[in-house]
Design an enzyme around this catalytic site. Structure first.
Site, PDB file in Angstrom:
ATOM      1  N   ARG A  37       0.954  -1.193  -0.066  1.00  0.00           N
ATOM      2  CA  ARG A  37      -0.029  -0.030  -0.084  1.00  0.00           C
ATOM      3  C   ARG A  37       0.939   1.187  -0.122  1.00  0.00           C
ATOM      4  O   ARG A  37       0.612   2.299  -0.610  1.00  0.00           O
ATOM      5  CB  ARG A  37      -0.669   0.123   1.355  1.00  0.00           C
ATOM      6  N   LYS A 197     -18.299 -16.573   4.140  1.00  0.00           N
ATOM      7  CA  LYS A 197     -19.724 -16.448   4.461  1.00  0.00           C
ATOM      8  C   LYS A 197     -20.544 -16.016   3.158  1.00  0.00           C
ATOM      9  O   LYS A 197     -20.037 -15.164   2.620  1.00  0.00           O
ATOM     10  CB  LYS A 197     -19.996 -15.462   5.641  1.00  0.00           C
ATOM     11  N   GLY A 352      -7.907  -8.013  -0.324  1.00  0.00           N
ATOM     12  CA  GLY A 352      -8.191  -8.885   0.891  1.00  0.00           C
ATOM     13  C   GLY A 352      -7.226 -10.117   0.611  1.00  0.00           C
ATOM     14  O   GLY A 352      -6.304 -10.288   0.280  1.00  0.00           O
ATOM     15  N   GLY A 375     -12.563  -4.579   1.173  1.00  0.00           N
ATOM     16  CA  GLY A 375     -13.917  -3.989   1.412  1.00  0.00           C
ATOM     17  C   GLY A 375     -14.319  -2.908   0.305  1.00  0.00           C
ATOM     18  O   GLY A 375     -15.486  -3.133  -0.062  1.00  0.00           O
TER      19      GLY A 375
END
Ligand code: AMP
Length: 396
Positions: A37, A197, A352, A375
């Site tokens: 980053r 999930k 991620g 995200g």
């Protein structure tokens, strides 16, 4: 990007508040373990330096509760100084008299880094007074923090009510790659979703299923779809509340949707007992024993998914195919990373875990684009407006 960017503004001699995403992973001892980053923000920072701006960098790190020394940006300032070959001073705060005095002494080309903006709870609360204080430090604002653009915080949104606001180069790159994948994908357009999930991926499934030619679902979330088809999934992950959602997708997706045919099952959870203690087997999805759980996709599934990737024009990937933290269950994720690397398709990795996996497995430089925001890229793919982007000035 239909928003103004660095090239649209004159920065010479101006104080420029640049929001960057220096939220880098660190070891327990505080060493930076991955500086992707920081490196990704360099084009914007070097543009500001070479065009004579007084660059004031602002970022968050971690989730501190008030001032927390563990979350100081000191290691980041040191790494950035090395990468730039130029001293970057870390200020002890992000607002206040000391900060104002240091900025008043800046010369064109200088770079300062403010201390972790999340030491103030007002940052995440998008407190208007705090945003105004931050904004008062500068003449112009550049947002290069794509990874935080899905949050309306003081340093990503609040400040734009007080300063002319444009996007940086990383912001533009992220929006251009993700945006063109959605609006004008080279077809066939294949999306791969994995991870734990169903709940977290409902909105992105709903959005992508209308746009893609093929939707591949693997990872822990696949088992709720298998259960929704009436199969027994043993102790595999189940998101029982979303069985109806899965049934609805299955009923409408037709042959667009690809699910595992076989999986790697285990008799224990590797997070609990360690992977050595896990017995593993390949099983058809029709044949998962009651006390075993699915932990990765199997060889036939790898072949099926890889064939779809091989013929693709564009591939977007978010979420691992198995419990990839353990080598026994990383083969599915590794094989798909290889399939992407060899595909010739435009390949976009949505940040991620999947980004970490692709880089760790050595395929990072084979991908067209690896997002710096997990995200944020997920919300972008869901079709949601990102507040940090909406707040920037329009091009016309
Ligand atoms: P997410 O944050 O939703 O992208 O999920 C990432 C996590 O999903 C990783 O920690 C994986 O270990 C986990 N995961 C992937 N496949 C499985 C699986 N079959 N069973 C349990 N966890 C899984």
């Amino acid at each position: 990007m239909n928003k103004k960017s660095l090239e649209d503004i004159e920065v010479q001699g101006k104080r420029v508040l640049a929001r960057v995403d220096f939220n880098v992973p660190q070891s327990d001892a505080g060493a930076i373990t991955d500086d992707t980053r920081i490196v990704a923000a360099l084009p914007t920072i070097t543009h500001l330096i070479s065009h004579g701006a007084k660059t004031i960098l602002v970022s968050h790190l971690g989730r501190p509760m008030g001032v927390t020394p563990k979350y100081t940006l000191k290691p980041v300032a040191e790494r950035l100084s090395k990468l730039l070959g130029k001293e970057v001073t870390l200020l002890p705060d992000c607002v206040g008299d000391e900060v104002e005095a240091a900025i008043a002494n800046m010369q064109p080309g200088d770079v300062l880094l403010l201390e972790n903006v999340r030491f103030y709870p007002e940052e995440e609360a998008n407190d208007p007074d705090f945003a105004e204080k931050l904004a008062s430090l500068a003449d112009l604002y550049v947002n290069d923090a794509f990874g935080t653009a899905h949050r309306a915080h003081a340093s990503t949104e609040g400040v734009t009510h007080h300063l002319p606001a444009v996007g940086g180069y990383l912001m533009r790159k992220e929006l251009d790659y993700l945006g063109s994948a959605l609006t004008d994908p080279k077809r066939p357009f294949v999306a791969i979703l994995g991870g734990a999930k169903v709940k977290d991926k409902i909105a992105v499934i709903q959005q992508l299923i209308t746009q893609v030619d093929t939707l591949i679902i693997g990872g822990g979330m696949a088992y709720t779809f298998l259960k929704a088809q009436g199969l027994e999934i043993g102790k595999s992950l189940l998101d029982a509340k979303n069985l109806d959602f899965c049934r609805e997708i299955l009923a409408n997706a037709g042959d667009k949707l690809l699910l595992p045919d076989d999986v790697i099952i285990t008799n224990a959870n590797p997070f609990e007992v360690g992977e050595e203690a896990c017995e593993t087997r390949v099983a058809s999805v029709n044949d998962i024993p009651a006390d075993w759980e699915g932990a990765d996709i199997g060889p036939n599934t790898i072949a099926k998914f890889s064939a779809a990737i091989k013929g693709a024009g564009t591939v977007v990937w978010n979420g691992p195919m198995g419990i990839f933290e353990f080598s026994k269950f990383a083969e599915g994720t590794r094989s798909l990373a290889l399939a992407l690397a060899e595909s010739g398709a435009i390949t976009i990795i949505g940040g991620g875990d999947s980004a970490a996996a692709v880089v760790q497995m050595g395929y990072g430089d084979k991908m067209t684009h690896i997002s710096t925001g997990g995200g944020a890229s997920l919300e972008f793919l869901e079709g949601k407006p990102l507040p940090g982007v909406v707040a920037l000035q329009d091009k016309n």
